[in-house]
Scaffold this motif. Structure first.
Motif, short mmCIF file in Angstrom:
data_model
loop_
_atom_site.label_atom_id
_atom_site.label_comp_id
_atom_site.label_asym_id
_atom_site.label_seq_id
_atom_site.Cartn_x
_atom_site.Cartn_y
_atom_site.Cartn_z
N GLY A 1 0.79 -1.23 0.00
CA GLY A 1 0.00 0.00 0.00
C GLY A 1 0.82 1.27 0.00
O GLY A 1 0.27 2.36 0.18
N ILE A 2 2.13 1.16 -0.23
CA ILE A 2 3.02 2.31 -0.16
C ILE A 2 3.60 2.59 -1.54
O ILE A 2 3.94 1.67 -2.28
CB ILE A 2 4.16 2.05 0.86
CG1 ILE A 2 3.59 1.87 2.25
CG2 ILE A 2 5.17 3.20 0.86
CD1 ILE A 2 2.81 3.06 2.78
N GLY A 3 3.73 3.89 -1.87
CA GLY A 3 4.31 4.29 -3.14
C GLY A 3 5.79 4.58 -3.01
O GLY A 3 6.52 3.90 -2.29
N HIS A 4 6.22 5.64 -3.68
CA HIS A 4 7.64 5.98 -3.76
C HIS A 4 8.03 6.84 -2.57
O HIS A 4 8.12 8.07 -2.66
CB HIS A 4 7.91 6.70 -5.08
CG HIS A 4 9.37 6.87 -5.38
ND1 HIS A 4 10.19 5.81 -5.70
CD2 HIS A 4 10.16 7.98 -5.40
CE1 HIS A 4 11.42 6.26 -5.92
NE2 HIS A 4 11.43 7.56 -5.73
N THR A 5 8.27 6.19 -1.45
CA THR A 5 8.61 6.92 -0.23
C THR A 5 9.28 5.99 0.77
O THR A 5 9.25 4.77 0.62
CB THR A 5 7.34 7.53 0.40
OG1 THR A 5 7.70 8.39 1.49
CG2 THR A 5 6.41 6.44 0.92
N MET A 6 9.90 6.58 1.77
CA MET A 6 10.39 5.83 2.93
C MET A 6 9.37 6.01 4.04
O MET A 6 9.10 7.14 4.46
CB MET A 6 11.75 6.37 3.40
CG MET A 6 12.92 5.98 2.54
SD MET A 6 14.49 6.71 3.15
CE MET A 6 14.73 5.82 4.69
N ASN A 7 8.80 4.93 4.51
CA ASN A 7 7.83 5.04 5.59
C ASN A 7 8.38 4.42 6.87
O ASN A 7 9.44 3.80 6.88
CB ASN A 7 6.50 4.41 5.20
CG ASN A 7 6.59 2.90 5.06
OD1 ASN A 7 7.66 2.35 4.88
ND2 ASN A 7 5.45 2.22 5.14
N ALA A 8 7.63 4.58 7.96
CA ALA A 8 8.10 4.10 9.26
C ALA A 8 8.28 2.58 9.26
O ALA A 8 9.20 2.06 9.90
CB ALA A 8 7.12 4.52 10.35
N GLU A 9 7.41 1.87 8.54
CA GLU A 9 7.54 0.41 8.47
C GLU A 9 8.87 0.00 7.86
O GLU A 9 9.59 -0.86 8.39
CB GLU A 9 6.40 -0.18 7.62
CG GLU A 9 6.54 -1.68 7.38
CD GLU A 9 5.56 -2.20 6.34
OE1 GLU A 9 5.79 -3.30 5.81
OE2 GLU A 9 4.57 -1.50 6.05
N GLY A 10 9.23 0.63 6.74
CA GLY A 10 10.48 0.31 6.08
C GLY A 10 11.69 0.60 6.95
O GLY A 10 12.65 -0.18 6.99
N VAL A 11 11.65 1.74 7.65
CA VAL A 11 12.77 2.10 8.51
C VAL A 11 12.88 1.14 9.69
O VAL A 11 13.97 0.76 10.11
CB VAL A 11 12.64 3.56 8.98
CG1 VAL A 11 13.76 3.91 9.97
CG2 VAL A 11 12.68 4.53 7.80
N GLU A 12 11.74 0.72 10.22
CA GLU A 12 11.76 -0.23 11.33
C GLU A 12 12.32 -1.58 10.89
O GLU A 12 13.11 -2.22 11.61
CB GLU A 12 10.35 -0.41 11.89
CG GLU A 12 10.26 -1.36 13.08
CD GLU A 12 11.05 -0.91 14.29
OE1 GLU A 12 11.50 -1.80 15.06
OE2 GLU A 12 11.24 0.31 14.48
N VAL A 13 11.95 -2.02 9.69
CA VAL A 13 12.50 -3.27 9.15
C VAL A 13 14.02 -3.12 8.99
O VAL A 13 14.78 -4.05 9.30
CB VAL A 13 11.83 -3.61 7.81
CG1 VAL A 13 12.59 -4.73 7.10
CG2 VAL A 13 10.39 -4.01 8.03
N ALA A 14 14.45 -1.95 8.53
CA ALA A 14 15.89 -1.70 8.38
C ALA A 14 16.58 -1.74 9.74
O ALA A 14 17.70 -2.28 9.86
CB ALA A 14 16.12 -0.36 7.70
N ALA A 15 15.94 -1.18 10.76
CA ALA A 15 16.54 -1.18 12.10
C ALA A 15 16.71 -2.61 12.61
O ALA A 15 17.75 -2.95 13.20
CB ALA A 15 15.67 -0.37 13.06
N GLN A 16 15.72 -3.46 12.38
CA GLN A 16 15.83 -4.85 12.83
C GLN A 16 16.90 -5.60 12.04
O GLN A 16 17.60 -6.45 12.58
CB GLN A 16 14.47 -5.55 12.69
CG GLN A 16 13.38 -4.95 13.57
CD GLN A 16 13.79 -4.82 15.03
OE1 GLN A 16 14.39 -5.74 15.60
NE2 GLN A 16 13.48 -3.69 15.64
N PHE A 17 17.03 -5.27 10.75
CA PHE A 17 18.10 -5.85 9.94
C PHE A 17 19.46 -5.46 10.51
O PHE A 17 20.37 -6.30 10.63
CB PHE A 17 17.95 -5.35 8.50
CG PHE A 17 18.96 -5.90 7.53
CD1 PHE A 17 18.80 -7.16 6.98
CD2 PHE A 17 20.06 -5.15 7.16
CE1 PHE A 17 19.73 -7.66 6.07
CE2 PHE A 17 21.00 -5.64 6.25
CZ PHE A 17 20.83 -6.90 5.71
#
Length: 208
Positions: free
Chosen positions: A182-198
């Motif tokens: 449901g997300i377009g061309h952006t960085m959202n909080a979900e993506g950043v949180e996934v990155a943090a866990q990575f």
């Protein structure tokens, strides 16, 4: 850093028609997980062709060959910048994260894979590999890499995520992917949180 002296470095490369300040909100979110992380978000080297008040890494209107050439030329400059920051902070590549968004992702991939030693992690948001021929023609570093993409991205379609993952894996780069529905061309909080866990898995000594 949010607390204490710097223990790690995250170099963040922005997208087309923006500047380094656009990535500071992501830095704030990552900093809650990594309080010793120093964030460096340099501006692109050229005035944006569509908005002189902002900047870009290369003109995307020139087509793929020109974009690939520009990225190949810019990657060594980014690595010199990274080396200067690491030296200034007294850190090594084992404490380095390279992050790119959109246009900055192609530059981040090209720079991180061309480093003499692999960085701790490469984070790619809504981007694609550039200068594939150049990367195929030389040995590459193989940092743990996360590709994050919006399922509804119209600027860089989701197919780019799969092509980039296949290319990186073929070069021996350990790669994981995450799609934000449901997300377009952006960085959202979900993506950043996934990155943090990575990052927690690959830099546990720096996380809280």
């Amino acid at each position: 850093p949010a607390a204490g002296p710097p223990t790690s470095l995250c170099v963040m490369l922005h997208g087309f028609g923006a500047d380094g300040a656009d990535l500071i909100p992501a830095a704030a979110l990552l900093g809650t997980h990594f309080p010793g992380m120093f964030f460096a978000a340099p501006n692109g080297p050229e005035p944006c062709v569509t908005d002189p008040a902002s900047v870009h890494s290369y003109d995307p209107l020139g087509g793929r060959p020109l974009a690939d050439h520009a990225v190949a030329e810019l990657a060594p400059r980014i690595n010199r910048y990274i080396d200067l920051q690491l030296e200034r902070l007294g850190l090594g590549d084992e404490a380095l994260v390279v992050l790119g968004f959109s246009q900055g992702s192609g530059v981040a991939i090209a720079a991180a894979l061309r480093r003499a030693r692999p960085c701790a992690a490469l984070l790619v948001f809504t981007g694609a590999v550039r200068d594939k021929r150049g990367l195929e023609a030389q040995p590459v570093a193989c940092p743990p890499t996360l590709l994050v993409h919006g399922a509804l991205d119209e600027t860089i379609p989701i197919d780019s995520l799969l092509r980039s993952a296949r290319f990186l894996e073929a070069r021996g780069v350990p790669t994981r992917t995450h799609v934000c529905e449901g997300i377009g061309h952006t960085m959202n909080a979900e993506g950043v949180e996934v990155a943090a866990q990575f990052l927690r898995r690959h830099m546990p000594m720096h996380a809280v």
